[in-house]
Design an enzyme around this catalytic site. Structure first.
Site, PDB file in Angstrom:
ATOM      1  N   LEU A 168      -8.278  -9.810   3.974  1.00 45.11           N
ATOM      2  CA  LEU A 168      -8.259 -11.265   4.000  1.00 45.11           C
ATOM      3  C   LEU A 168      -6.882 -11.772   3.614  1.00 45.11           C
ATOM      4  O   LEU A 168      -6.190 -11.147   2.804  1.00 45.11           O
ATOM      5  CB  LEU A 168      -9.301 -11.802   3.025  1.00 45.11           C
ATOM      6  CG  LEU A 168     -10.740 -11.363   3.304  1.00 45.11           C
ATOM      7  CD1 LEU A 168     -11.679 -11.905   2.240  1.00 45.11           C
ATOM      8  CD2 LEU A 168     -11.189 -11.836   4.672  1.00 45.11           C
ATOM      9  N   CYS A 169      -6.515 -12.905   4.188  1.00 44.07           N
ATOM     10  CA  CYS A 169      -5.209 -13.484   3.885  1.00 44.07           C
ATOM     11  C   CYS A 169      -5.104 -13.774   2.394  1.00 44.07           C
ATOM     12  O   CYS A 169      -6.083 -14.188   1.797  1.00 44.07           O
ATOM     13  CB  CYS A 169      -5.011 -14.762   4.691  1.00 44.07           C
ATOM     14  SG  CYS A 169      -4.587 -14.365   6.397  1.00 44.07           S
ATOM     15  N   PRO A 170      -3.980 -13.571   1.754  1.00 45.96           N
ATOM     16  CA  PRO A 170      -2.702 -13.239   2.385  1.00 45.96           C
ATOM     17  C   PRO A 170      -2.420 -11.733   2.535  1.00 45.96           C
ATOM     18  O   PRO A 170      -1.269 -11.374   2.786  1.00 45.96           O
ATOM     19  CB  PRO A 170      -1.703 -13.863   1.419  1.00 45.96           C
ATOM     20  CG  PRO A 170      -2.326 -13.672   0.076  1.00 45.96           C
ATOM     21  CD  PRO A 170      -3.807 -13.796   0.294  1.00 45.96           C
ATOM     22  N   ASP A 219      -9.008 -11.277  10.040  1.00 46.83           N
ATOM     23  CA  ASP A 219      -9.071 -12.603   9.423  1.00 46.83           C
ATOM     24  C   ASP A 219      -8.334 -13.586  10.339  1.00 46.83           C
ATOM     25  O   ASP A 219      -7.115 -13.450  10.535  1.00 46.83           O
ATOM     26  CB  ASP A 219      -8.405 -12.564   8.040  1.00 46.83           C
ATOM     27  CG  ASP A 219      -8.449 -13.928   7.347  1.00 46.83           C
ATOM     28  OD1 ASP A 219      -8.839 -14.920   7.982  1.00 46.83           O
ATOM     29  OD2 ASP A 219      -8.080 -13.988   6.163  1.00 46.83           O
TER      30      ASP A 219
END
Ligand code: SF4
Lengths: 347, 83
Positions: free
Chosen positions: B16-18, B43
């Site tokens: 998942l970001c970041p 993502d």
């Protein structure tokens, strides 16, 4: 030729750090941003998991701020090192499991390492005296500067006028007159300054920059540590705490049940690390089992998962149980009645 | 200039970001200008985050392809921008 002084700004994505960085740019300082990734950051994550939230893609505010200010942004992965900060905070926790003061000291310390490595001159943060009851007080400001080792190289442009002069001021790299004297919880001075700088849009502060300030999240993290008999976690553990319904019906194991399609899809990615359960006779959630389970526990957990499926009122619900190695078995159980699910199981 | 030998593949699926951006950033650090990084992400946030990160740090997005739930973002490492 006069020297171009360079500062590293701690950028959270909120308004304060944005203004602090801009205030230095106004004084001709070259600024680059640093954003520390602890694994608990609010930015991103859940919006990417839940299906309904994916329709409105959320930007990463730290990146957005950097782009608005025309500066570079570097993410610093501190997931491993941060554990020590969280496990043993010298200055204790805030309202939940947030070790804010130790966290700030740690981040400034990392920023100090970064500026030394990259030949930058000083560090700036968006801290404001009195903005946060525990970590942003007049007494904590020198503590952060001292314990991080940054000392006079740490400048807080938004409240610098209320603090002793730092090295950039005494050495004439910047003009103290161009600093501010913001204090307290009011946001008005920040908003006025944002207007003056022409920032029409900025992220609203949401009480904290990480999940550790969130009470339900902290409960789940404390449960994780208790069940393991030690304060320990991996990145996957803390990601999973943000997803699904968590129930601990027995001390030995926990069930994570997806609440909607997006979460189900996300949990799918963990099928090699956890035993998973999925209803096959009726539409239903995907569930993961975290911990040690006996065959009796499996049937017990299956009854709970069946309760959260479309077959909740059926006599029997069929589920597929998948082991970590991919082997599967099918089980048929009576869904647990709602009154059998104890409140204390829900984390 | 670049060729396929200069392309580093970053598997950021499930991250998942970041995190995808961090993986790309770490890959870019080891590369010369002109080399390419191909990031495979799940993502959808990476579709905006990686291009913004690339823009502000002086790199170029060459292509973005989305297939099913996977997004492949190809970036070309830029010259170090002068102060
Ligand atoms: S809210 Fe989280 S990230 Fe922010 S200072 Fe506190 S512990 Fe650190």
């Amino acid at each position: 030729m006069t020297k171009q002084y360079k500062a590293a700004a701690l950028i959270s994505g909120g308004l304060d750090s944005m203004l602090a960085a801009r205030a230095m740019q106004e004084q001709g300082i070259y600024v680059e941003g640093l954003n520390f990734f602890t694994g608990f950051c609010v930015e991103g994550h859940t919006h990417a998991i839940r299906k309904k939230d994916q329709a409105k893609p959320k930007r990463n505010n730290a990146l957005w701020v950097a782009e608005q200010l025309g500066m570079k942004l570097h993410f610093v992965d501190v997931v491993e090192e941060y554990k020590e900060v969280l496990f043993n905070p010298k200055h204790g926790y805030g309202a939940n499991l947030n070790p804010c003061l130790d966290c700030k000291i740690f981040m400034v310390e990392k920023a100090l390492e970064w500026i030394k490595e990259h030949d930058f001159d000083f560090i700036i943060t968006g801290e404001v005296i009195g903005q946060r009851p525990k970590s942003q007080r007049k007494e904590t400001m020198p503590v952060i500067a001292r314990e991080s080792g940054a000392e006079g190289l740490l400048l807080r442009p938004l409240c610098g006028k209320n603090l002793p002069a730092t090295t950039p001021e005494t050495e004439g790299w910047i003009d103290r007159a161009g600093l501010f004297d913001f204090s307290g919880r009011t946001r008005k001075p920040q908003m006025a300054l944002a207007k003056q700088y022409g920032f029409e849009e900025y992220a609203q502060p949401a009480g904290g920059c990480c999940f550790l300030t969130d009470a339900p999240y902290a409960v789940k993290l404390a449960d994780l540590w208790k069940s393991r008999g030690e304060k320990a976690y991996e990145l996957d553990d803390i990601m999973l705490l943000k997803v699904g319904r968590h129930l601990r019906p027995k001390p030995e194991f926990k069930i994570i049940i997806s609440r909607e399609e997006g979460e189900g899809k996300f949990l799918q990615g963990y099928k090699k690390q956890y035993i998973s359960l999925k209803t096959t006779s009726h539409a239903g959630p995907l569930a993961l089992l975290d911990g040690r389970v006996t065959p009796e526990d499996l049937a017990f957990a299956a009854r709970i998962v069946a309760r959260y499926s479309q077959g909740r009122n059926a006599d029997q619900v069929e589920l597929e149980i998948r082991e970590k190695d991919g082997t599967t078995q099918t089980i048929s159980v009576a869904p647990m009645a709602v009154h059998e699910i104890r409140k204390e199981w829900l984390l | 200039m670049s060729n396929s030998e200069d392309t580093i593949v970053v598997d950021a699926r499930r991250l998942l970001c970041p995190m995808p951006v961090i993986r790309v950033q770490n890959a870019v650090k080891k590369l010369m200008p002109g080399a390419r990084v191909e990031a495979i992400c799940t993502d959808p946030g990476a579709l905006s985050d990686i291009p913004v990160w690339a823009r502000i740090n002086g790199h170029k997005i060459i292509a973005t392809v989305s297939r099913d739930d996977e997004h492949i973002i190809t970036l070309e490492v830029g010259e170090e921008s002068p102060l």
